[in-house]
Design an enzyme around this catalytic site. Structure first.
Site, short mmCIF file in Angstrom:
data_model
loop_
_atom_site.label_atom_id
_atom_site.label_comp_id
_atom_site.label_asym_id
_atom_site.label_seq_id
_atom_site.Cartn_x
_atom_site.Cartn_y
_atom_site.Cartn_z
N ASP A 18 -20.59 -38.86 -51.61
CA ASP A 18 -20.90 -40.27 -51.87
C ASP A 18 -22.38 -40.50 -51.57
OD1 ASP A 18 -20.35 -42.85 -52.64
OD2 ASP A 18 -19.59 -43.48 -50.70
N ILE A 61 -14.34 -52.81 -46.64
CA ILE A 61 -13.25 -52.31 -45.80
C ILE A 61 -13.64 -52.12 -44.34
CG2 ILE A 61 -12.09 -51.17 -47.74
CD1 ILE A 61 -13.17 -48.51 -46.70
N SER A 81 -21.70 -55.52 -43.00
CA SER A 81 -20.29 -55.77 -43.31
C SER A 81 -20.02 -55.37 -44.75
CB SER A 81 -19.98 -57.26 -43.10
OG SER A 81 -18.61 -57.51 -43.30
N ALA A 82 -18.95 -54.59 -44.95
CA ALA A 82 -18.58 -54.13 -46.29
C ALA A 82 -17.13 -54.50 -46.57
CB ALA A 82 -18.79 -52.62 -46.39
N LYS A 90 -18.19 -48.51 -35.94
CA LYS A 90 -17.66 -48.86 -37.25
C LYS A 90 -16.18 -49.22 -37.10
CE LYS A 90 -17.59 -47.17 -42.03
NZ LYS A 90 -17.99 -46.05 -42.93
N GLN A 131 -16.74 -52.98 -40.91
CA GLN A 131 -17.85 -53.76 -40.35
C GLN A 131 -18.50 -52.92 -39.25
OE1 GLN A 131 -17.48 -58.10 -40.22
NE2 GLN A 131 -17.71 -57.97 -38.00
N LEU A 180 -24.11 -55.60 -37.60
CA LEU A 180 -25.30 -55.08 -38.28
C LEU A 180 -25.10 -55.07 -39.78
CD1 LEU A 180 -25.95 -51.97 -35.99
CD2 LEU A 180 -27.29 -54.09 -36.02
#
Length: 512
Positions: free
Chosen positions: A276, A124, A121-122, A142, A126, A119
């Site tokens: 954050d 560090i 992806s970053a 995650k 997915q 869905l």
């Protein structure tokens, strides 16, 4: 140093040279070399391009630095905030085997369906969609990227080495590079442990249970590990998509005010805040007109002293009581000597930076920028800034920015002032004081057990000096202050015992 590390260092230096960043080191050492590597591009843009090219860990570092306006210039922070995680997804089959290895079971034993196409992806992690077998509900899984931890540790080691080299060539005066990288290391290591995020999310969910303003997704802790987290899948509109929110006829004024209330509730009522809160982590449930908070990997909390400092000085700021702000700054620095001339100097400095703010309409006054101005006073008068206050300031700017994007005429002070005043009032109520005493009583009682022993030592100490009165006059003179101090302490102990007995009686009456 390993060959892999040496190659990485050379690649980093190559990128820095390409974007003319090495000029920062040699600018004052060689006019010829500084001319050779001169660039017309602004330094903020060059730093951003370098971090983008160096990959996910440096992108994450750039995003982290973008929140530190207390250390870096506003232009650099603004440029770094534009960094995006342009990373490729890793294979869904690899993700599937990774989940099975972490959970110790085949994927079909836990999930009725698993989508190998991610869905999101970053840098560090997915995220994959799935359906939980036990209740047939949609969830997200995650996953921390395979081998990312070793890569991060390698790059952090290199960051420390680079900071040593930078300090060798040109000492950075306005902040400590080593301390900054250490803080980044602590932050990213926490983010890499998804159990941290799981328990943080669960705590926030408890704090806002049955809330009409905020919803936190459920975590399935039994399926969560350090590198895998399973959570309820939620659907909402991104907070930054104001056009779509307007199309759904949502009350944007109320939504903006609720955002402010949620923030101050987390800080003052719960002392546990989502640290954050950028737009990517906030959605809106258009059916219930409430916020949805996700990605709780980083949270913050303050000591009661720091919360009181913030609440009191927000009030002092809007009442223009600069003298009180100056006095509280001196108190926060824990200095024993309170020089009247220094208090006056701080008051004058506070007045100089705060008065121009009041030339604007009150709806345009920023709490976050006020805190940023306080930071400049901290630096000027060598008062150490608590890292959690920096986190809070960053998120306060997020909240203000999002709130005014939803409703440009948002009067943050009007929304927050009653909340802060009520919290300060609650701290001074007799019931709050008695509750505090009740919580601290076991520890106080435990400490009181040592009083007979201390008193016995005091008597022996006194007898020792009394017996030597005639033989050691010089010793008596030298230690007379110490004896007087011990006598005063013994009196204080007696007064404390009387006070403790009285408070216990009051507490028992109050509870009945």
């Amino acid at each position: 140093m390993k060959i892999k590390e040496i190659r990485r260092i050379f690649f980093i230096l190559k990128v820095f040279l390409k974007h003319r960043l090495l000029g920062i080191l040699i600018l004052k050492r060689s006019k010829f070399l500084s001319y050779m590597i001169h660039s017309k591009k602004p330094i903020a843009r060059r730093i951003c391009l370098s971090f983008q090219e160096l990959g996910p860990i440096w992108i994450k570092l750039g995003q982290f630095l973008s929140t530190r306006e207390d250390l870096l210039s506003k232009k650099i922070c603004k440029q770094l905030s534009s960094l995006q995680n342009r990373v490729s997804v890793f294979d869904g089959k690899l993700a599937k085997s990774y989940i099975e290895e972490s959970l110790g079971k085949k994927i079909q034993e836990i999930f009725a369906d698993f989508n190998e196409i991610p869905l999101a992806s970053a840098s560090i992690s997915q995220i994959h969609g799935a359906i939980l077998k036990k209740n047939n509900l949609s969830v997200i899984i995650k996953i921390i990227r395979p081998e990312i931890l070793s890569t991060i540790r390698t790059d952090i080691k290199l960051l420390f080495k680079l900071s040593d080299w930078i300090n060798f060539f040109k000492k950075v005066k306005f902040f400590d590079l080593i301390e900054l990288i250490s803080e980044y290391k602590r932050t990213i290591i926490k983010e890499l442990n998804l159990l941290n995020e799981s328990v943080n999310t669960m705590q926030l969910r408890r704090n806002f249970k049955n809330s009409s303003m905020l919803y936190i997704p459920k975590i399935y802790i039994e399926y969560s590990r350090t590198n895998v987290m399973v959570a309820e899948r939620i659907y909402g509109i991104s907070i930054s998509n104001v056009k779509k929110l307007k199309e759904r006829n949502l009350d944007l004024k109320k939504l903006a005010e609720n955002g402010v209330k949620i923030f101050f509730t987390q800080v003052f009522r719960d002392n546990f805040f989502h640290a954050d809160m950028h737009p990517g982590n906030i959605l809106v449930d258009d059916k219930l007109s409430k916020y949805i908070g996700v990605d709780c990997g980083i949270v913050g909390s303050l000591t009661k002293r720091h919360r009181y400092f913030l609440a009191k000085n927000f009030i002092n700021f809007f009442n223009r009581n600069y003298r009180k702000i100056a006095e509280s700054l001196i108190d926060l620095s824990e200095r024993e000597d309170k020089d009247e001339s220094e208090i006056y100097e701080i008051e004058l400095f506070v007045r100089t930076i705060c008065e121009p703010i009041f030339k604007k309409p009150i709806s345009e006054i920023s709490f976050g920028k006020f805190l940023l101005r306080l930071f400049s006073i901290f630096n000027r008068f060598n008062v150490k800034i608590h890292p959690q206050i920096v986190l809070l300031q960053k998120n306060l700017l997020y909240v203000e920015s999002l709130g005014k994007k939803l409703y440009p005429n948002l009067d943050l002070w009007k929304t927050a002032k009653p909340f802060i005043e009520e919290w300060l009032h609650q701290q001074l109520k007799i019931s709050s004081i008695l509750n505090l005493i009740s919580r601290e009583m076991p520890e106080l009682v435990d400490r009181l057990k040592n009083i007979p022993e201390l008193f016995d030592k005091f008597l022996k100490f006194s007898n020792h000096y009394m017996n030597n009165l005639h033989n050691n006059n010089r010793l008596i003179v030298h230690n007379s202050k110490r004896i007087d101090r011990l006598i005063r302490i013994s009196k204080l102990i007696c007064y404390f015992l009387i006070l403790k007995t009285s408070l216990i009686l009051i507490l028992s009456i109050y509870r009945t």
